[in-house]
Enzyme design. Structure first.
Site, PDB file in Angstrom:
ATOM      1  N   GLU A 173       0.836  -1.222   0.000  1.00 49.20           N
ATOM      2  CA  GLU A 173       0.000   0.000   0.000  1.00 49.20           C
ATOM      3  C   GLU A 173       0.864   1.263   0.000  1.00 49.20           C
ATOM      4  O   GLU A 173       0.747   2.143   0.866  1.00 49.20           O
ATOM      5  CB  GLU A 173      -0.944  -0.015   1.209  1.00 49.20           C
ATOM      6  CG  GLU A 173      -1.913  -1.160   1.172  1.00 49.20           C
ATOM      7  CD  GLU A 173      -2.969  -1.080   2.259  1.00 49.20           C
ATOM      8  OE1 GLU A 173      -2.703  -0.501   3.316  1.00 49.20           O
ATOM      9  OE2 GLU A 173      -4.069  -1.616   2.039  1.00 49.20           O
ATOM     10  N   GLU A 365      -5.282  -8.426  -1.263  1.00 52.13           N
ATOM     11  CA  GLU A 365      -5.972  -8.285   0.028  1.00 52.13           C
ATOM     12  C   GLU A 365      -7.451  -8.031  -0.225  1.00 52.13           C
ATOM     13  O   GLU A 365      -7.788  -7.164  -1.022  1.00 52.13           O
ATOM     14  CB  GLU A 365      -5.428  -7.102   0.842  1.00 52.13           C
ATOM     15  CG  GLU A 365      -4.045  -7.299   1.386  1.00 52.13           C
ATOM     16  CD  GLU A 365      -3.617  -6.160   2.284  1.00 52.13           C
ATOM     17  OE1 GLU A 365      -4.471  -5.493   2.895  1.00 52.13           O
ATOM     18  OE2 GLU A 365      -2.392  -5.915   2.351  1.00 52.13           O
TER      19      GLU A 365
HETATM   20  C1  BGP Z   1      -4.317  -3.127   4.965  1.00 48.18           C
HETATM   21  C2  BGP Z   1      -2.950  -3.719   5.321  1.00 48.18           C
HETATM   22  C3  BGP Z   1      -2.976  -5.083   5.898  1.00 48.18           C
HETATM   23  C4  BGP Z   1      -4.212  -5.381   6.720  1.00 48.18           C
HETATM   24  C5  BGP Z   1      -5.477  -4.791   6.153  1.00 48.18           C
HETATM   25  C6  BGP Z   1      -6.670  -4.930   7.077  1.00 48.18           C
HETATM   26  O1  BGP Z   1      -4.214  -1.766   5.015  1.00 48.18           O
HETATM   27  O2  BGP Z   1      -2.167  -3.786   4.137  1.00 48.18           O
HETATM   28  O3  BGP Z   1      -1.771  -5.232   6.623  1.00 48.18           O
HETATM   29  O4  BGP Z   1      -4.008  -5.073   8.046  1.00 48.18           O
HETATM   30  O5  BGP Z   1      -5.322  -3.438   5.854  1.00 48.18           O
HETATM   31  O6  BGP Z   1      -6.702  -3.827   7.937  1.00 48.18           O
HETATM   32  P1  BGP Z   1      -6.847  -4.036   9.497  1.00 48.18           P
HETATM   33  O7  BGP Z   1      -5.871  -5.099   9.860  1.00 48.18           O
HETATM   34  O8  BGP Z   1      -6.563  -2.716  10.089  1.00 48.18           O
HETATM   35  O9  BGP Z   1      -8.276  -4.481   9.714  1.00 48.18           O
END
Ligand code: BGP
Length: 471
Positions: A173, A365
């Site tokens: 990201e 993701e």
């Molecule tokens: C994205 C990241 C991941 C993951 C995902 C879910 O921004 O790349 O690492 O964490 O978000 O977010 P969260 O874990 O805050 O629910």
């Protein structure tokens, strides 16, 4: 299977990140990363040193249980597994000249397990895991020196693992830097915030580093495919007014510039205008410009939600899910953490990225964070996560629609294929996995793993190459 839009060879799997899964934060020669001093994720202040309430210090102990976890991924039929290599396992401080052999050996063992099960590795080189020493000594990515440190780190990985890893992502990201400077760019945040000049210079340094890594991969691991990784978020105008539509264009440009640079090899005109209007003079050398022309083989991205945007200041009220700006969309439901659920948005972003960049796309993701309830069914501990099955089913149906639209999609790795510590809040109660991990926000639990209902569901999706999805 004939009755599916997903092509033969479509890569089905799951995704995690070292700082959210491994634990063993101070073992195997690992140095501290910015994550080890972020006990509340981006939702709270950093700590001076690691504190026991930081769930990431232990994570789900994947550092010791990786073989068991990978065997569970194989049981679901994963064709690919996305994970990150912790930079501070390989270079504990980040500015050493020689790597930490114990760190390299750990990932050799992880790759051995993946090869044993025929699972393709997809490796993120830097997943919000900048070594803390680089953050505190150099100011993170605001310092041009980080380009060289990252280059040395990437070269070390390509030399060691280049023959075993085909798919690489440079930065997780990369477009979150301006919104989360410390987590994303290792930039300590002073009282008044980080000056914009420094933030944009840090963005430039990361883009140059990403392009240099791409060039090195071509030299050292010619079979490797290198992708950029961006956070995707379709933005809808809150009203059909042209002002709102223009607010969407401006917000979109703020996100699309990263993919533009990675696929076209230069800064687009709208971005240069943004810099002019902000009075920002980036330090860009001729070498930088040459480096940026090393464009990626594919574009990968995360997708969770869409947002709305408006030009009307009186309506600029950010909802809980608007961590990257924008406002809530009144037509959408939200998750328990306020992330607005929009499967159609995934089809839109796949079409937008394909139309814009004409590069193969990889969804690395996508998933639903939810509070799961462990229950017993037929004597087995499990979670009846029909809500997660519905979320994933509806999003995957839209991936199929995009493939029917002609979009070239390489694969899909569901986020948090096993319960891990969340990034934004550093909670374990925000669960994404097909596999429940018995550990709670207060650190208690056995760390035992249990298959959720979605475990078998996803195995069917993979086995049928998407034909089992409910359209
Ligand atoms: C994205 C990241 C991941 C993951 C995902 C879910 O921004 O790349 O690492 O964490 O978000 O977010 P969260 O874990 O805050 O629910």
């Amino acid at each position: 299977m004939t009755n599916t839009p997903f092509p033969d060879g479509f890569l089905w799997g799951g995704a995690t990140a070292a700082n959210q899964i491994e634990g063993a934060y101070d073992q195997g020669g690992k140095g501290l990363s910015v994550q080890d001093v972020m006990p509340r994720g981006i939702s709270g202040p950093r700590s001076e040193t690691p504190t026991p309430d930081n769930l990431k210090l232990v994570g789900i102990d994947h550092y010791h249980r990786y073989a068991e976890d990978i065997a569970l991924f194989a049981e679901m039929g994963f064709g690919v597994y996305r994970f990150s290599i912790a930079w501070s396992r390989i270079f504990p401080k980040g500015d050493e000249t020689e790597p930490n052999e114990e760190g390299l050996a750990f990932y050799d063992r992880v790759l051995d397990e993946l090869e044993k099960h025929g699972i393709e590795p997809l490796v993120t080189i830097s997943h919000y895991e900048t070594p803390l020493h680089l953050a505190e000594t150099y100011g993170g990515w605001t310092d041009r020196e980080l380009i060289g440190f990252y280059e040395r780190y990437a070269r070390t990985l390509f030399e060691r693992f280049g023959s075993r890893v085909k798919y690489w992502l440079t930065f997780n990201e990369i477009n979150s830097l301006l919104h989360a400077p410390f987590m994303s760019g290792g930039i300590p945040i002073p009282e008044g915030g980080v000056p914009e000049q420094q933030l944009y210079q840090a963005m430039h340094h990361e883009l140059v580093a990403s392009a240099r890594a791409t060039r090195i991969a071509r030299e050292v691991a010619p079979e490797a495919k290198v992708g950029c990784m961006v956070l995707s978020m379709p933005i809808y105008p809150l009203t059909p007014s042209p002002d709102d539509a223009r607010a969407v264009m401006d917000a979109d440009h703020g996100n699309l510039v990263y993919g533009d640079v990675h696929t076209r090899g230069a800064y687009p005109g709208y971005f240069l205008r943004t810099l002019r209007e902000k009075g920002i003079e980036l330090e860009i050398t001729d070498q930088d410009r040459d480096d940026l022309t090393n464009t990626v083989d594919f574009v990968s991205f995360s997708y969770y939600m869409s947002i709305a945007e408006t030009a009307d200041p009186s309506k600029k009220v950010a909802g809980e899910g608007n961590i990257m700006g924008g406002v809530s969309n009144p037509t959408l439901e939200a998750s328990e953490w306020g992330w607005q659920i929009d499967p159609v948005g995934l089809r839109l972003v796949l079409n937008q990225f394909w139309d814009r960049w004409q590069k193969p796309l990889f969804i690395v993701e996508n998933g639903l964070g939810a509070r799961d309830q462990l229950v017993e069914v037929d004597g087995e501990k499990t979670v009846v996560d029909d809500y997660r099955i519905a979320y994933l089913n509806d999003h995957l149906v839209q991936v199929g629609e995009a493939i029917e639209d002609g979009v070239d999609v390489l694969g899909y790795t569901s986020w948090g294929c096993i319960d891990i510590v969340s990034a934004s809040t550093a909670q374990l109660s925000k669960r994404y996995g097909f596999i429940y991990v018995d550990r709670n926000d207060d650190g208690t639990g056995t760390l035992d793993r249990y298959r959720k209902k979605s475990f078998g569901w996803y195995a069917d999706v993979i086995r049928s190459n998407g034909a089992s999805l409910t359209r």
